[in-house]
Write an enzyme that holds these catalytic residues in place. Sequence first.
Site, mmCIF file in Angstrom:
data_model
loop_
_atom_site.group_PDB
_atom_site.id
_atom_site.type_symbol
_atom_site.label_atom_id
_atom_site.label_comp_id
_atom_site.label_asym_id
_atom_site.label_seq_id
_atom_site.Cartn_x
_atom_site.Cartn_y
_atom_site.Cartn_z
ATOM 1 N N ASP A 12 0.862 -1.195 0.000
ATOM 2 C CA ASP A 12 0.000 0.000 0.000
ATOM 3 C C ASP A 12 0.895 1.241 0.000
ATOM 4 O O ASP A 12 1.681 1.443 0.926
ATOM 5 C CB ASP A 12 -0.895 -0.032 1.242
ATOM 6 C CG ASP A 12 -1.913 1.106 1.274
ATOM 7 O OD1 ASP A 12 -2.985 0.903 1.851
ATOM 8 O OD2 ASP A 12 -1.625 2.199 0.749
ATOM 9 N N ASP A 112 -3.558 2.510 -5.410
ATOM 10 C CA ASP A 112 -2.276 2.504 -4.704
ATOM 11 C C ASP A 112 -2.039 1.226 -3.909
ATOM 12 O O ASP A 112 -1.240 1.207 -2.998
ATOM 13 C CB ASP A 112 -2.137 3.749 -3.813
ATOM 14 C CG ASP A 112 -2.728 3.565 -2.435
ATOM 15 O OD1 ASP A 112 -3.728 2.835 -2.318
ATOM 16 O OD2 ASP A 112 -2.177 4.129 -1.481
ATOM 17 N N GLU A 113 -2.747 0.154 -4.240
ATOM 18 C CA GLU A 113 -2.450 -1.082 -3.516
ATOM 19 C C GLU A 113 -2.579 -2.329 -4.372
ATOM 20 O O GLU A 113 -3.337 -2.367 -5.332
ATOM 21 C CB GLU A 113 -3.313 -1.215 -2.255
ATOM 22 C CG GLU A 113 -4.784 -1.214 -2.473
ATOM 23 C CD GLU A 113 -5.526 -1.233 -1.141
ATOM 24 O OE1 GLU A 113 -5.444 -2.249 -0.421
ATOM 25 O OE2 GLU A 113 -6.206 -0.239 -0.838
HETATM 26 P P1 TTP Z 1 -5.177 5.108 1.052
HETATM 27 O O1 TTP Z 1 -4.153 4.080 0.748
HETATM 28 O O2 TTP Z 1 -6.319 4.756 1.928
HETATM 29 O O3 TTP Z 1 -4.502 6.382 1.722
HETATM 30 P P2 TTP Z 1 -3.095 7.033 1.444
HETATM 31 O O4 TTP Z 1 -2.289 6.255 0.462
HETATM 32 O O5 TTP Z 1 -3.302 8.477 1.095
HETATM 33 O O6 TTP Z 1 -2.430 7.022 2.857
HETATM 34 P P3 TTP Z 1 -1.762 5.786 3.633
HETATM 35 O O7 TTP Z 1 -0.330 6.194 3.847
HETATM 36 O O8 TTP Z 1 -2.523 5.715 4.917
HETATM 37 O O9 TTP Z 1 -1.913 4.572 2.793
HETATM 38 O O10 TTP Z 1 -5.798 5.668 -0.292
HETATM 39 C C1 TTP Z 1 -5.047 5.798 -1.496
HETATM 40 C C2 TTP Z 1 -5.436 7.050 -2.243
HETATM 41 O O11 TTP Z 1 -6.829 7.051 -2.524
HETATM 42 C C3 TTP Z 1 -5.191 8.329 -1.468
HETATM 43 O O12 TTP Z 1 -3.881 8.815 -1.620
HETATM 44 C C4 TTP Z 1 -6.218 9.265 -2.016
HETATM 45 C C5 TTP Z 1 -7.366 8.371 -2.430
HETATM 46 N N1 TTP Z 1 -8.444 8.455 -1.437
HETATM 47 C C6 TTP Z 1 -9.480 9.348 -1.650
HETATM 48 O O13 TTP Z 1 -9.512 10.045 -2.663
HETATM 49 N N2 TTP Z 1 -10.467 9.452 -0.706
HETATM 50 C C7 TTP Z 1 -10.471 8.711 0.445
HETATM 51 O O14 TTP Z 1 -11.383 8.834 1.282
HETATM 52 C C8 TTP Z 1 -9.389 7.776 0.665
HETATM 53 C C9 TTP Z 1 -9.342 6.948 1.919
HETATM 54 C C10 TTP Z 1 -8.414 7.695 -0.304
HETATM 55 MG MG MG Z 2 -2.016 4.196 0.632
#
Ligand code: TTP
Ligand code: MG
Length: 369
Positions: A12, A112-113
């Site tokens: 992730d 992103d995962e």
């Molecule tokens: P996530 O992997 O949930 O969050 P992240 O990568 O920003 O942070 P983390 O370090 O905790 O993994 O989500 C991936 C992307 O998806 C995030 O960068 C932006 C988008 N996203 C949204 O647009 N709205 C949301 O509510 C969430 C949770 C994510």
């Molecule tokens: Mg993330």
Amino acid sequence: MSPQSRVVMLVDLDYFFAQLEELRNPTLKGKPIVVGMYSGRTEESGAVSTSNYLARKFNVKSGLPLFLAKKRLEGKEAVFLPVDYDYYQQVSNKIMKVLRGFADSLEQAGIDEAYLDVTRRTQGSFEKAQLLVEEMKRAIKQQVGVTFSVGVGPNKLVAKIASDMHKPDGVTVIRPEEVKTFLSPLPVDSLLGVGKKTVVKMAEMGIKTIGDLSRIDVQRLVEAFGKILGIYFYNASNGVDNEPVQEAGEAESIGRMGTLKENTRDVDFIMQRIDQQIDEIFTELTTKDLSFRQVGISAVMTDLSGKSRAKTLDRPAKDRETIHKAARELFEKYLAETDLEIRRVGVRVAMFSREERQQRQLTSFFSPG
Ligand code: TTP
Ligand code: MG
């Protein structure tokens, strides 16, 4: 080492959208960064898509209304940026390509995962998996310039939960013999499919942690939540998850998205673009021999707000015309509800069938959209 066990990872990316903004503009580093979805009604309406870890220190996180984010970051030299999905998608594709080189099989689970099955190349060894993660981190840092967090476990369920434990740039390895101890103290909503309502219902049954859940008789869970969910909760709380890491193409939906040459409210103009996308989707459907029962559209408006709509068909279809008709109908309906012009459009088909696909997978059962 347990030779029967699979070795599964969930990768992730850290604060993804915000990290990519830092990547293309390193002068932003060291400042709180907020990437926002602006809805356009007023200059400040909209919500936080994501923020970097500096901004998170001030409790600015995904979903927070932007005006509150502004307030919490007042005087902190914070940077607010709009979502640039095309750019994120482009970098995401590059990352996935590099990761694929490290996996026996890879299943992308979001922008992103991704899940990676690395059982074969690690010969089932979690020590080797840890080394592999370090190698992956170096490769992605060097070739793309970003960091990510990883969970390693005997299945997708454990890998996913583990990936959240040490962020950012972390690695958490849970060996098969550690699964129960790892899961047991966690709150039930760490499990996929346990939402607010379920949390309340479980609390009423005296179930707060995954450990509590694992000690409940499966029959009682089936009575309370129905057969599919009851059995799922029972298995999940015991760390049991046999879902394979499925290569792309076995995805839950097939879709295309793109920016229009000009902003428009003209359905014919939109459908020209959609028809190109349908051609690509159709090719993919044909090669995979899939029928679909749902057609969806998405639209991103000039103010960057986004909407998706879907229509479920009475019976499975596999032809181009059905997608075209349903998409057109959905766009016509949607345009009647808004005064804005459309900037980006997409179409997708879902709810696939094919003999061997009749049996639904549980994670797909829960995944949104
Ligand atoms: P996530 O992997 O949930 O969050 P992240 O990568 O920003 O942070 P983390 O370090 O905790 O993994 O989500 C991936 C992307 O998806 C995030 O960068 C932006 C988008 N996203 C949204 O647009 N709205 C949301 O509510 C969430 C949770 C994510
Ligand atoms: Mg993330």
